[in-house]
Design an enzyme around this catalytic site. Sequence first.
Site, PDB file in Angstrom:
ATOM      1  N   GLY A  72       3.785  -4.308  -3.905  1.00  0.00           N
ATOM      2  CA  GLY A  72       2.438  -3.785  -4.064  1.00  0.00           C
ATOM      3  C   GLY A  72       2.229  -3.062  -5.377  1.00  0.00           C
ATOM      4  O   GLY A  72       1.155  -3.154  -5.988  1.00  0.00           O
ATOM      5  N   ASN A 153      -3.035   5.497   2.341  1.00  0.00           N
ATOM      6  CA  ASN A 153      -1.676   5.514   2.887  1.00  0.00           C
ATOM      7  C   ASN A 153      -1.299   6.831   3.538  1.00  0.00           C
ATOM      8  O   ASN A 153      -0.384   6.882   4.364  1.00  0.00           O
ATOM      9  CB  ASN A 153      -0.665   5.186   1.785  1.00  0.00           C
ATOM     10  N   GLN A 181      -1.770  -1.049   2.749  1.00  0.00           N
ATOM     11  CA  GLN A 181      -1.665  -0.431   4.067  1.00  0.00           C
ATOM     12  C   GLN A 181      -2.462  -1.183   5.130  1.00  0.00           C
ATOM     13  O   GLN A 181      -2.225  -1.019   6.328  1.00  0.00           O
ATOM     14  CB  GLN A 181      -2.157   1.016   4.005  1.00  0.00           C
ATOM     15  N   SER A 201       1.739  -6.111   0.164  1.00  0.00           N
ATOM     16  CA  SER A 201       3.189  -5.960   0.083  1.00  0.00           C
ATOM     17  C   SER A 201       3.825  -6.354   1.404  1.00  0.00           C
ATOM     18  O   SER A 201       3.406  -5.878   2.465  1.00  0.00           O
ATOM     19  CB  SER A 201       3.546  -4.506  -0.255  1.00  0.00           C
ATOM     20  N   ALA A 202       4.830  -7.218   1.350  1.00  0.00           N
ATOM     21  CA  ALA A 202       5.411  -7.796   2.567  1.00  0.00           C
ATOM     22  C   ALA A 202       6.067  -6.770   3.475  1.00  0.00           C
ATOM     23  O   ALA A 202       6.022  -6.895   4.705  1.00  0.00           O
ATOM     24  CB  ALA A 202       6.427  -8.871   2.193  1.00  0.00           C
ATOM     25  N   CYS A 328       6.377   7.079  -1.856  1.00  0.00           N
ATOM     26  CA  CYS A 328       6.542   6.938  -3.303  1.00  0.00           C
ATOM     27  C   CYS A 328       6.519   8.280  -4.017  1.00  0.00           C
ATOM     28  O   CYS A 328       6.915   8.386  -5.165  1.00  0.00           O
ATOM     29  CB  CYS A 328       5.451   6.038  -3.866  1.00  0.00           C
TER      30      CYS A 328
END
Length: 384
Positions: A72, A153, A181, A201-202, A328
Amino acid sequence: MKDIYFDHAATTPIVEEVIEVMQPFYNEIYANPASSHLPGQKAASALEDARELVTKLIGAKKAEELVFTAGGTEADNLALKGAALARSSEGKHIITSSIEHHAVLKSCKYLEKHLGFEITYLDVDQDGIIDVEELKRNIREDTILVSIMYANNEIGTIQPIKELAAVAHQNDIIFHTDAVQTVGQLKIDVNDLGVDLLSISAHKFNGPKGIGALFVSQGVELVPQMSGGSQERKRRAGTANLAAAVGMGKAAEIALEKLAEKRNKLVLLRDYFISELFANFDDIKINGPKGDYRLPGNINISFKNLDSESILFNLSLNNIAASTGSACASGSLSVSHVLKAIALEEEYIKGAIRFSLGFGNTKEEIDYVVNKLKNIIDRLKSLK
């Protein structure tokens, strides 16, 4: 009680079916998809099959509109920097929000510091929602790009993306949304939303880490951010992470099949968790919106005059995984920019905990966590 994982917003476990489909691409079908020989052609075919599956998850019409990335963060960087550079001759003004993920915020800071772009950061209300009229008021003649995250998020706020994108298009402005998200929790249809760029994003929907994608609507130009070969239709250089892409494709297929079931289950668990928290604790506050404007699996709660790190440490001692917000930004001592943006009161801002639920969680786990929390909060209050 086994370990309890309530941090699915940070990452999700890879489901067994995904692991199984990935395995042959490490030691059987391992050729470079860019190679012209037969093994390479087999690898390329598998890559395009995976692209089709991810495309279906987000409702895109054409598989070539999907660019595989390393996650992502790279998707956001490619969207922001790539679109900004491609349209810089038309203007250098970008609009985003004050509660974006750092992948967007720091991309904007980079464009501002090194390339002379001007950035407007839209304010949000106490639930973290952006006013469509506020976007209209901040558009200028030189505005070329708007980037607003689909769902936050930290506090789970779902934005009115369709309405915001419509405003952008009425002014001939590219619209990007970070949907990292959202994908896997809500139904996504990029054409209905009207977005030009969408990041996913996987590992947020039970796929592997290290693989993501950017939807790029047909006709939208990007300046590549990776220099090298002509992979991904010259939009992202580098040898494809084939096994991860195949895993992402399978995870996307499963996510689409179970989307309604997962959403319904998470909403029930989320609402039960929130009701139990308010039934058992005083001096707490839920951060973010209620009901349909909140991600199904998100609970962000603040304990008055307590420290979130102390709460998390004690939860961890009881084998319970939660977080203070964005993974993050973990390790940072600064107060969440999201909680600041919603003007959360000082006595609540340092005591915020995010519980994010997944498909495998249960009511029994919630009961266990609430019970442990009661002991933890009572002990922490007694020490003050």
